[in-house]
Design an enzyme around this catalytic site. Structure first.
Site, mmCIF file in Angstrom:
data_model
loop_
_atom_site.group_PDB
_atom_site.id
_atom_site.type_symbol
_atom_site.label_atom_id
_atom_site.label_comp_id
_atom_site.label_asym_id
_atom_site.label_seq_id
_atom_site.Cartn_x
_atom_site.Cartn_y
_atom_site.Cartn_z
ATOM 1 N N ASP A 1 0.956 -1.968 -17.375
ATOM 2 C CA ASP A 1 -0.111 -2.572 -16.591
ATOM 3 C C ASP A 1 0.567 -3.525 -15.623
ATOM 4 O O ASP A 1 1.105 -4.562 -16.033
ATOM 5 C CB ASP A 1 -1.077 -3.324 -17.508
ATOM 6 C CG ASP A 1 -2.212 -4.009 -16.747
ATOM 7 O OD1 ASP A 1 -2.157 -4.068 -15.502
ATOM 8 O OD2 ASP A 1 -3.140 -4.502 -17.411
ATOM 9 N N TYR B 1 -8.196 -3.938 1.215
ATOM 10 C CA TYR B 1 -7.177 -2.898 1.042
ATOM 11 C C TYR B 1 -6.136 -2.893 2.167
ATOM 12 O O TYR B 1 -4.931 -2.960 1.907
ATOM 13 C CB TYR B 1 -7.837 -1.526 0.946
ATOM 14 C CG TYR B 1 -6.843 -0.398 0.793
ATOM 15 C CD1 TYR B 1 -6.168 -0.219 -0.409
ATOM 16 C CD2 TYR B 1 -6.583 0.487 1.839
ATOM 17 C CE1 TYR B 1 -5.245 0.807 -0.563
ATOM 18 C CE2 TYR B 1 -5.661 1.507 1.694
ATOM 19 C CZ TYR B 1 -4.996 1.667 0.499
ATOM 20 O OH TYR B 1 -4.077 2.683 0.354
ATOM 21 N N ASN C 1 4.109 2.938 -7.150
ATOM 22 C CA ASN C 1 3.007 3.756 -6.650
ATOM 23 C C ASN C 1 1.632 3.248 -7.054
ATOM 24 O O ASN C 1 0.650 3.494 -6.340
ATOM 25 C CB ASN C 1 3.188 5.196 -7.152
ATOM 26 C CG ASN C 1 1.964 6.048 -6.913
ATOM 27 O OD1 ASN C 1 1.688 6.488 -5.799
ATOM 28 N ND2 ASN C 1 1.184 6.285 -7.970
ATOM 29 N N LYS D 1 -1.890 -3.801 2.026
ATOM 30 C CA LYS D 1 -0.772 -2.915 2.363
ATOM 31 C C LYS D 1 0.102 -3.530 3.452
ATOM 32 O O LYS D 1 1.324 -3.322 3.470
ATOM 33 C CB LYS D 1 -1.295 -1.541 2.783
ATOM 34 C CG LYS D 1 -1.951 -0.758 1.651
ATOM 35 C CD LYS D 1 -0.987 -0.507 0.495
ATOM 36 C CE LYS D 1 -1.597 0.379 -0.582
ATOM 37 N NZ LYS D 1 -0.660 0.651 -1.691
#
Length: 243
Positions: A61, A166, A88, A170
């Site tokens: 986790d 989101y 990932n 990134k």
């Protein structure tokens, strides 16, 4: 250190992560399948083994310090170390992400997994990677993390809907990648950010136009870079992405 190349792929029980694990395993590597969900993790390991991959499960986790530390110890015990880390695991954060309507919890969720989780795992795995002859780190980013593509003048690229959780997560991951590249410049560790393209996964309700196998290709390429290859870069299948 194991005579065979050892990789850890986080979030590898499904989608792009699974295909990265399968692709690296097809090279004859030992692959640790990192995932939170025990049942899905072991199902993925079993499927990979059926396909001839030397896979093993790594309970992981990325938001939990103890879990990540335990994963590092397991890699040492199970495989004798680590050569390649593919960060990932990621989430969209869920919920409404349009500026003006976003819940701060949504932003925190995206940053906790997509940024802090990557730093947490990378820090834990660095002692193992430093012992490798050709260590590589691949951070799975997205084209929506490109500030150049998000700008109003970059209309030729589709950057998706407004997403104040989101997309910025990134962008921050890209910045983290650069910082590690600078810090590791005097080592043999190569670290790069990868964009899989608009891939059909559960993160986007399977609306993507690329298959998970296609999305995994850039990560596999960066994981197998030769010594002296690029580091601190941001890549997709077509080449370099502008920051």
């Amino acid at each position: 250190m194991s005579e065979r190349t050892v990789a850890l792929v986080t979030g590898a029980n499904k989608g792009i992560g699974y295909e990265i694990a399968a692709g690296l395993g097809a090279l004859g590597w030992r692959v640790g399948v990192g995932a939170r969900d025990g049942r899905r993790r072991e199902e993925a390991v079993a499927k990979l083994r059926t396909g001839g991959v030397d896979a093993f499960g790594v309970p992981l986790d990325v938001t939990d310090d103890a879990s990540v530390s335990a994963a590092a110890r397991l890699l040492e015990a199970e495989a004798g170390g680590l050569d390649v880390l593919v960060n990932n695991a990621g989430v969209t954060g869920g919920g409404q992400q349009r500026p003006g309507d976003v819940d701060l919890a949504t932003v925190r969720t995206a940053v906790e997994v997509n940024v802090i989780g990557v730093v947490r795992v990378t820090e834990a795995m660095l002692p193992l990677l430093r012992r490798s002859a050709s260590p590589r780190i691949v951070n799975m980013s997205s084209g929506v993390g490109s500030l150049a593509r998000q700008s109003a003048s970059a209309g030729e690229h589709e950057t998706g809907p407004l997403a104040v959780a989101y997309s910025p997560s990134k962008t921050m991951l890209n910045a983290v990648t650069i910082q590690y590249a600078r810090a590791l410049a005097d080592t043999n560790i190569l670290i790069n950010a990868a964009c899989p393209g608009f891939t059909a996964t559960d993160l986007n309700g399977f609306r993507g136009v690329r298959t998970p196998q296609q999305g995994a290709a850039i990560a596999i390429r960066l994981a197998t870079l030769p010594d002296g290859g690029p580091t601190g870069g941001y890549f997709e299948d077509a080449g370099v992405i502008p920051w």
